[in-house]
Write a protein that holds these residues in place. Structure first.
Motif, PDB file in Angstrom:
ATOM      1  N   LEU A   1       0.863  -1.178   0.000  1.00 43.61           N
ATOM      2  CA  LEU A   1       0.000   0.000   0.000  1.00 43.61           C
ATOM      3  C   LEU A   1       0.900   1.228   0.000  1.00 43.61           C
ATOM      4  CD1 LEU A   1      -2.928   1.170   0.387  1.00 43.61           C
ATOM      5  CD2 LEU A   1      -2.462   1.166   2.829  1.00 43.61           C
ATOM      6  N   LEU A   2       0.718   2.100  -0.985  1.00 46.88           N
ATOM      7  CA  LEU A   2       1.563   3.297  -1.105  1.00 46.88           C
ATOM      8  C   LEU A   2       0.694   4.535  -0.880  1.00 46.88           C
ATOM      9  CD1 LEU A   2       4.162   3.979  -3.884  1.00 46.88           C
ATOM     10  CD2 LEU A   2       2.336   5.619  -3.521  1.00 46.88           C
ATOM     11  N   LYS A   3       1.211   5.467  -0.060  1.00 49.18           N
ATOM     12  CA  LYS A   3       0.506   6.745   0.153  1.00 49.18           C
ATOM     13  C   LYS A   3       1.414   7.867  -0.301  1.00 49.18           C
ATOM     14  CE  LYS A   3      -2.224   5.320   4.057  1.00 49.18           C
ATOM     15  NZ  LYS A   3      -2.700   5.523   5.408  1.00 49.18           N
ATOM     16  N   LYS A   4       0.840   8.841  -1.003  1.00 44.92           N
ATOM     17  CA  LYS A   4       1.639   9.964  -1.505  1.00 44.92           C
ATOM     18  C   LYS A   4       1.229  11.228  -0.754  1.00 44.92           C
ATOM     19  CE  LYS A   4       2.578  12.036  -6.050  1.00 44.92           C
ATOM     20  NZ  LYS A   4       2.310  11.845  -7.495  1.00 44.92           N
ATOM     21  N   THR A   5       2.191  11.905  -0.152  1.00 44.32           N
ATOM     22  CA  THR A   5       1.887  13.181   0.506  1.00 44.32           C
ATOM     23  C   THR A   5       2.665  14.274  -0.228  1.00 44.32           C
ATOM     24  OG1 THR A   5       3.730  13.243   2.056  1.00 44.32           O
ATOM     25  CG2 THR A   5       1.842  11.917   2.723  1.00 44.32           C
ATOM     26  N   THR A   6       2.557  15.492   0.227  1.00 43.08           N
ATOM     27  CA  THR A   6       3.277  16.591  -0.442  1.00 43.08           C
ATOM     28  C   THR A   6       4.787  16.403  -0.304  1.00 43.08           C
ATOM     29  OG1 THR A   6       2.841  17.794   1.569  1.00 43.08           O
ATOM     30  CG2 THR A   6       1.615  18.495  -0.369  1.00 43.08           C
ATOM     31  N   THR A   7       5.210  15.716   0.754  1.00 38.49           N
ATOM     32  CA  THR A   7       6.647  15.624   1.016  1.00 38.49           C
ATOM     33  C   THR A   7       7.246  14.233   0.858  1.00 38.49           C
ATOM     34  OG1 THR A   7       6.086  15.334   3.329  1.00 38.49           O
ATOM     35  CG2 THR A   7       6.729  17.560   2.645  1.00 38.49           C
ATOM     36  N   GLU A   8       6.403  13.189   0.906  1.00 38.85           N
ATOM     37  CA  GLU A   8       6.999  11.840   0.859  1.00 38.85           C
ATOM     38  C   GLU A   8       6.070  10.786   0.273  1.00 38.85           C
ATOM     39  OE1 GLU A   8       7.846  10.412   4.844  1.00 38.85           O
ATOM     40  OE2 GLU A   8       6.004  11.294   5.582  1.00 38.85           O
ATOM     41  N   ILE A   9       6.707   9.648  -0.045  1.00 38.35           N
ATOM     42  CA  ILE A   9       5.982   8.460  -0.518  1.00 38.35           C
ATOM     43  C   ILE A   9       6.148   7.416   0.583  1.00 38.35           C
ATOM     44  CG2 ILE A   9       5.950   6.636  -2.285  1.00 38.35           C
ATOM     45  CD1 ILE A   9       5.417   9.263  -3.626  1.00 38.35           C
ATOM     46  N   ILE A  10       5.020   6.958   1.140  1.00 35.84           N
ATOM     47  CA  ILE A  10       5.097   5.987   2.238  1.00 35.84           C
ATOM     48  C   ILE A  10       4.607   4.629   1.730  1.00 35.84           C
ATOM     49  CG2 ILE A  10       4.297   5.471   4.583  1.00 35.84           C
ATOM     50  CD1 ILE A  10       3.517   8.610   4.553  1.00 35.84           C
ATOM     51  N   ARG A  11       5.418   3.580   1.963  1.00 37.74           N
ATOM     52  CA  ARG A  11       5.043   2.225   1.535  1.00 37.74           C
ATOM     53  C   ARG A  11       4.811   1.353   2.769  1.00 37.74           C
ATOM     54  NH1 ARG A  11       8.505   3.905  -2.455  1.00 37.74           N
ATOM     55  NH2 ARG A  11       8.117   3.180  -4.571  1.00 37.74           N
ATOM     56  N   LYS A  12       3.722   0.558   2.713  1.00 37.29           N
ATOM     57  CA  LYS A  12       3.441  -0.352   3.835  1.00 37.29           C
ATOM     58  C   LYS A  12       3.157  -1.742   3.274  1.00 37.29           C
ATOM     59  CE  LYS A  12       0.206  -0.791   7.650  1.00 37.29           C
ATOM     60  NZ  LYS A  12      -1.115  -0.415   8.112  1.00 37.29           N
ATOM     61  N   LYS A  13       3.778  -2.771   3.853  1.00 33.58           N
ATOM     62  CA  LYS A  13       3.537  -4.141   3.394  1.00 33.58           C
ATOM     63  C   LYS A  13       2.301  -4.705   4.091  1.00 33.58           C
ATOM     64  CE  LYS A  13       8.314  -5.152   2.273  1.00 33.58           C
ATOM     65  NZ  LYS A  13       9.510  -5.918   2.588  1.00 33.58           N
ATOM     66  N   LEU A  14       1.420  -5.332   3.292  1.00 35.35           N
ATOM     67  CA  LEU A  14       0.166  -5.823   3.862  1.00 35.35           C
ATOM     68  C   LEU A  14       0.098  -7.342   3.982  1.00 35.35           C
ATOM     69  CD1 LEU A  14      -2.399  -3.537   1.969  1.00 35.35           C
ATOM     70  CD2 LEU A  14      -1.405  -3.168   4.224  1.00 35.35           C
ATOM     71  N   GLY A  15       1.098  -8.056   3.398  1.00 36.80           N
ATOM     72  CA  GLY A  15       1.063  -9.515   3.504  1.00 36.80           C
ATOM     73  C   GLY A  15       1.234 -10.193   2.155  1.00 36.80           C
ATOM     74  N   GLY A  16       1.320 -11.526   2.196  1.00 35.39           N
ATOM     75  CA  GLY A  16       1.608 -12.303   0.989  1.00 35.39           C
ATOM     76  C   GLY A  16       0.372 -12.559   0.138  1.00 35.39           C
ATOM     77  N   VAL A  17       0.560 -12.523  -1.186  1.00 34.73           N
ATOM     78  CA  VAL A  17      -0.510 -12.798  -2.154  1.00 34.73           C
ATOM     79  C   VAL A  17       0.108 -13.515  -3.356  1.00 34.73           C
ATOM     80  CG1 VAL A  17      -2.107 -10.902  -1.579  1.00 34.73           C
ATOM     81  CG2 VAL A  17      -0.171 -10.453  -3.082  1.00 34.73           C
ATOM     82  N   ALA A  18      -0.743 -14.024  -4.257  1.00 36.17           N
ATOM     83  CA  ALA A  18      -0.240 -14.654  -5.495  1.00 36.17           C
ATOM     84  C   ALA A  18      -1.107 -14.170  -6.660  1.00 36.17           C
ATOM     85  CB  ALA A  18      -0.309 -16.165  -5.381  1.00 36.17           C
ATOM     86  N   PHE A  19      -0.515 -13.351  -7.516  1.00 35.87           N
ATOM     87  CA  PHE A  19      -1.252 -12.763  -8.650  1.00 35.87           C
ATOM     88  C   PHE A  19      -0.618 -13.161  -9.978  1.00 35.87           C
ATOM     89  CE2 PHE A  19      -3.167 -10.062  -5.511  1.00 35.87           C
ATOM     90  CZ  PHE A  19      -4.295  -9.502  -6.085  1.00 35.87           C
ATOM     91  N   VAL A  20      -1.383 -13.072 -11.054  1.00 39.42           N
ATOM     92  CA  VAL A  20      -0.831 -13.256 -12.412  1.00 39.42           C
ATOM     93  C   VAL A  20       0.092 -12.067 -12.710  1.00 39.42           C
ATOM     94  CG1 VAL A  20      -2.806 -14.586 -13.283  1.00 39.42           C
ATOM     95  CG2 VAL A  20      -2.826 -12.091 -13.503  1.00 39.42           C
ATOM     96  N   PRO A  21       1.062 -12.247 -13.655  1.00 41.47           N
ATOM     97  CA  PRO A  21       2.029 -11.167 -13.893  1.00 41.47           C
ATOM     98  C   PRO A  21       1.477  -9.940 -14.617  1.00 41.47           C
ATOM     99  CG  PRO A  21       2.602 -13.160 -15.152  1.00 41.47           C
ATOM    100  CD  PRO A  21       1.377 -13.478 -14.382  1.00 41.47           C
ATOM    101  N   LEU A  22       2.062  -8.801 -14.235  1.00 44.48           N
ATOM    102  CA  LEU A  22       1.795  -7.518 -14.899  1.00 44.48           C
ATOM    103  C   LEU A  22       2.792  -7.434 -16.062  1.00 44.48           C
ATOM    104  CD1 LEU A  22       0.334  -4.686 -14.563  1.00 44.48           C
ATOM    105  CD2 LEU A  22       2.402  -3.961 -13.355  1.00 44.48           C
ATOM    106  N   ILE A  23       2.256  -7.474 -17.274  1.00 48.62           N
ATOM    107  CA  ILE A  23       3.137  -7.535 -18.443  1.00 48.62           C
ATOM    108  C   ILE A  23       3.083  -6.201 -19.176  1.00 48.62           C
ATOM    109  CG2 ILE A  23       3.484  -8.719 -20.668  1.00 48.62           C
ATOM    110  CD1 ILE A  23       2.184 -11.184 -19.203  1.00 48.62           C
ATOM    111  N   GLY A  24       4.251  -5.579 -19.352  1.00 53.54           N
ATOM    112  CA  GLY A  24       4.238  -4.303 -20.055  1.00 53.54           C
ATOM    113  C   GLY A  24       5.552  -3.573 -19.895  1.00 53.54           C
ATOM    114  N   LYS A  25       5.596  -2.329 -20.390  1.00 52.79           N
ATOM    115  CA  LYS A  25       6.822  -1.538 -20.420  1.00 52.79           C
ATOM    116  C   LYS A  25       7.459  -1.406 -19.030  1.00 52.79           C
ATOM    117  CE  LYS A  25       8.580   2.860 -22.030  1.00 52.79           C
ATOM    118  NZ  LYS A  25       8.241   4.240 -22.375  1.00 52.79           N
TER     119      LYS A  25
END
Ligand code: SAM
Length: 219
Positions: free
Chosen positions: A192-216
């Protein structure tokens, strides 16, 4: 079908996967069975991902709950989803940001890279009354959709090696983004990423299994 749906919701209430009344209402309003190929309809309320053809899946329903609960999806927000698939998630989010009768409706843009699935999602959404509140775009979602940026929420429903920079750039200040990050065809970490005026905050929420994101900016 309604009995199976109720049983699944009871499990989510018990496990606290479902907490907010608005999210529960959104789940109740969207008929998951109507976003599936005929062969999968009977499994609509099993808590598993299901095949939608083209080697792709509709995520398990608890994923839609986790995304909706974590992102605080208020009415009026502009949402970008990467990985349209069946269109189910987009409908779920549309119920939250643009509920029927809203005086301040938001909008959901969903990008799908496979033409057959973009068409599948578009048809499912139109048939089920989401033609006005969701726009389906055919393209590479790792580049985002600059035409309508910035977005209040960005939802990625396929796993990539890192969060694509264009998506962070297209996120509004005070906006939130959720995405599975990690290796291809393996387990990933939901971030989970939050964007503020001064920073980008990342928080891990746990393990998952998804199909791949394919692209540039994906695999
Ligand atoms: N949200 C979908 C639903 O409700 O059915 C399920 C998404 S499925 C787990 C992941 C989807 O992401 C697949 O349909 C796949 O084709 C799509 N995808 C993968 N890479 C993509 C990209 N770069 N841009 C857009 N879609 C992408």
């Amino acid at each position: 079908m309604e009995e199976k749906k109720k049983r699944l919701l009871d499990r989510y209430l018990h496990s606290k996967t479902a907490v907010s009344n608005r999210v529960i209402e959104a789940f109740n309003n969207v008929p998951r069975e109507k976003f599936l190929p005929e062969s999968q309809v009977d499994h609509a309320y099993n808590d598993t991902p299901l095949s939608i053809g083209h080697k792709q899946t509709i995520s398990a329903p608890h994923i839609s709950f986790i995304y909706a609960e974590k992102l605080n999806m208020e009415e009026g927000l502009k949402v970008l989803e990467i990985g349209g698939g069946s269109g189910y998630n987009a409908a779920f989010f549309a119920e939250l940001v643009a509920p029927k009768g809203s005086k301040n409706p938001g909008h959901v843009y969903t990008i799908e890279r496979l033409p057959e699935l973009a068409e599948f999602a578009r048809n499912n959404l139109e048939r089920n009354g989401y033609g006005e509140t969701v726009t389906v775009i055919l393209g590479d979602g790792t580049c985002g959709y600059p035409e309508e940026a910035p977005y209040d929420r960005i939802i990625v429903t396929a796993a990539g090696p890192e969060i694509p920079n264009p998506l962070i750039e297209q996120l509004n200040i005070e906006g939130m983004l959720i995405m599975p990050v990690g290796k291809k065809h393996s387990y990933q970490e939901l971030v989970l990423l939050k964007k503020t005026t001064t920073e980008i905050i990342r928080k891990k929420l746990g393990g998952v299994a998804f199909v791949p994101l394919i692209g540039k900016h994906g695999f």
